[in-house]
Design a protein around this motif. Sequence first.
Motif, PDB file in Angstrom:
ATOM      1  N   GLU A 184       0.827  -1.213   0.000  1.00  0.00           N
ATOM      2  CA  GLU A 184       0.000   0.000   0.000  1.00  0.00           C
ATOM      3  C   GLU A 184       0.859   1.260   0.000  1.00  0.00           C
ATOM      4  O   GLU A 184       0.567   2.223  -0.728  1.00  0.00           O
ATOM      5  CB  GLU A 184      -0.946   0.002   1.203  1.00  0.00           C
ATOM      6  N   ARG A 185       1.900   1.268   0.793  1.00  0.00           N
ATOM      7  CA  ARG A 185       2.778   2.445   0.832  1.00  0.00           C
ATOM      8  C   ARG A 185       3.525   2.597  -0.493  1.00  0.00           C
ATOM      9  O   ARG A 185       3.724   3.709  -0.985  1.00  0.00           O
ATOM     10  CB  ARG A 185       3.760   2.340   1.988  1.00  0.00           C
ATOM     11  N   ALA A 186       3.935   1.486  -1.077  1.00  0.00           N
ATOM     12  CA  ALA A 186       4.637   1.535  -2.355  1.00  0.00           C
ATOM     13  C   ALA A 186       3.747   2.104  -3.458  1.00  0.00           C
ATOM     14  O   ALA A 186       4.217   2.852  -4.322  1.00  0.00           O
ATOM     15  CB  ALA A 186       5.123   0.143  -2.738  1.00  0.00           C
ATOM     16  N   GLN A 187       2.474   1.780  -3.426  1.00  0.00           N
ATOM     17  CA  GLN A 187       1.555   2.326  -4.423  1.00  0.00           C
ATOM     18  C   GLN A 187       1.491   3.846  -4.338  1.00  0.00           C
ATOM     19  O   GLN A 187       1.389   4.535  -5.355  1.00  0.00           O
ATOM     20  CB  GLN A 187       0.163   1.723  -4.239  1.00  0.00           C
ATOM     21  N   PHE A 227       4.484   0.733 -15.230  1.00  0.00           N
ATOM     22  CA  PHE A 227       5.498  -0.285 -14.949  1.00  0.00           C
ATOM     23  C   PHE A 227       5.788  -1.039 -16.242  1.00  0.00           C
ATOM     24  O   PHE A 227       4.906  -1.663 -16.822  1.00  0.00           O
ATOM     25  CB  PHE A 227       4.957  -1.224 -13.867  1.00  0.00           C
ATOM     26  N   LEU A 228       7.038  -0.959 -16.712  1.00  0.00           N
ATOM     27  CA  LEU A 228       7.457  -1.603 -17.965  1.00  0.00           C
ATOM     28  C   LEU A 228       8.470  -2.683 -17.601  1.00  0.00           C
ATOM     29  O   LEU A 228       9.536  -2.387 -17.056  1.00  0.00           O
ATOM     30  CB  LEU A 228       8.060  -0.572 -18.912  1.00  0.00           C
ATOM     31  N   HIS A 229       8.152  -3.943 -17.933  1.00  0.00           N
ATOM     32  CA  HIS A 229       8.983  -5.047 -17.426  1.00  0.00           C
ATOM     33  C   HIS A 229       8.838  -6.277 -18.308  1.00  0.00           C
ATOM     34  O   HIS A 229       7.896  -6.399 -19.095  1.00  0.00           O
ATOM     35  CB  HIS A 229       8.572  -5.388 -15.986  1.00  0.00           C
ATOM     36  N   GLU A 238       2.277  -1.557 -18.133  1.00  0.00           N
ATOM     37  CA  GLU A 238       0.980  -1.580 -17.472  1.00  0.00           C
ATOM     38  C   GLU A 238       1.025  -0.727 -16.205  1.00  0.00           C
ATOM     39  O   GLU A 238       2.116  -0.408 -15.699  1.00  0.00           O
ATOM     40  CB  GLU A 238       0.613  -3.018 -17.097  1.00  0.00           C
ATOM     41  N   PRO A 239      -0.142  -0.334 -15.669  1.00  0.00           N
ATOM     42  CA  PRO A 239      -0.145   0.344 -14.374  1.00  0.00           C
ATOM     43  C   PRO A 239       0.384  -0.579 -13.281  1.00  0.00           C
ATOM     44  O   PRO A 239       0.179  -1.798 -13.348  1.00  0.00           O
ATOM     45  CB  PRO A 239      -1.636   0.666 -14.161  1.00  0.00           C
ATOM     46  N   ILE A 244       0.118  -5.505  -9.517  1.00  0.00           N
ATOM     47  CA  ILE A 244      -0.125  -5.948  -8.143  1.00  0.00           C
ATOM     48  C   ILE A 244      -1.357  -6.856  -8.082  1.00  0.00           C
ATOM     49  O   ILE A 244      -1.329  -7.934  -7.465  1.00  0.00           O
ATOM     50  CB  ILE A 244      -0.285  -4.739  -7.207  1.00  0.00           C
ATOM     51  N   ALA A 245      -2.449  -6.433  -8.726  1.00  0.00           N
ATOM     52  CA  ALA A 245      -3.679  -7.218  -8.687  1.00  0.00           C
ATOM     53  C   ALA A 245      -3.491  -8.592  -9.319  1.00  0.00           C
ATOM     54  O   ALA A 245      -3.972  -9.604  -8.792  1.00  0.00           O
ATOM     55  CB  ALA A 245      -4.794  -6.458  -9.406  1.00  0.00           C
ATOM     56  N   ARG A 246      -2.772  -8.641 -10.456  1.00  0.00           N
ATOM     57  CA  ARG A 246      -2.540  -9.928 -11.115  1.00  0.00           C
ATOM     58  C   ARG A 246      -1.663 -10.824 -10.257  1.00  0.00           C
ATOM     59  O   ARG A 246      -1.893 -12.035 -10.156  1.00  0.00           O
ATOM     60  CB  ARG A 246      -1.893  -9.697 -12.481  1.00  0.00           C
ATOM     61  N   THR A 247      -0.654 -10.232  -9.602  1.00  0.00           N
ATOM     62  CA  THR A 247       0.238 -11.010  -8.747  1.00  0.00           C
ATOM     63  C   THR A 247      -0.494 -11.529  -7.524  1.00  0.00           C
ATOM     64  O   THR A 247      -0.369 -12.710  -7.150  1.00  0.00           O
ATOM     65  CB  THR A 247       1.441 -10.153  -8.315  1.00  0.00           C
TER      66      THR A 247
END
Length: 283
Positions: A184-187, A227-229, A238-239, A244-247
Amino acid sequence: MLASLLIAAAALTASAEPKQIYQMTPQEAGAFIADVRRSEPDLRKRIATIARRNIGQPYKLNLLGEFPYELHDTLPMYSLTASDCLVFAEHTYAMALSASWEEFFWTLQRIRYKDGVIGVASRNHYMEVDWNINNQWLLADASAQPGAPSYAMRIDRAQFLKTQHRVQRDIPVQDTVQAYLPVERAQQEFATLGEGDMVEVVSVRKGQHMVTHVGLVVLDAQGGRRFLHSSEPAVREEPLETFIARTQARPNNGLAGFKFMRLREAIAVPPAAPQPRPTAGGA
């Protein structure tokens, strides 16, 4: 007749589209690197431009090695056709910092290895204590913020090299404590990052926190961070929320948070240390 013309026009359009880097030969990639360096003076924008020219690059693990410098495997020292997450980031940074194929290849080895000395034992295997430390000239860790949690790690490089690469080295065990930002803090903090900064994903595997994935920050047309990876099946943009949601949707995903690495404002690629002369009998 009309159908034939439409097919021909479509084929002409497809052939006129610029190649992605993973579709290029080394000669074409060298020309691309030189062209981007001439046309885009801003390093952060060059990083984003180069990274986006690899969207769609197939994902593949265990791509690179030290061959022919070392013979523990036959994996090459660079890859254009495919990437894993770290290979994608390293190649992108090396290309953005270079003006030719030769400079790219040299810079890539400077990023991959401690002091640029090529060898499986000097490769930056562990993100927290190898890659991040040995590339402090390029990026600074922005994770040690007030109130940020931390995790302890014990690094046994000698055992890792023996198990994974069948290489014997006498290296002492290292203990370290690493700061990170919970999800949450990272977001929230993600919105403060700049184009070209690195995102490191911290997961819990077998009870141990560790960096398990990396990617780059780019800006969209409205200035939003994305986020490009490189992640199976291919490089994508992707955002961070989508990632995060997919993970988190995967069972036992272990996502704990992130480390953020900020690109330094003034970067000078340091010289490599002299390559040590092999001893009798080799490794």
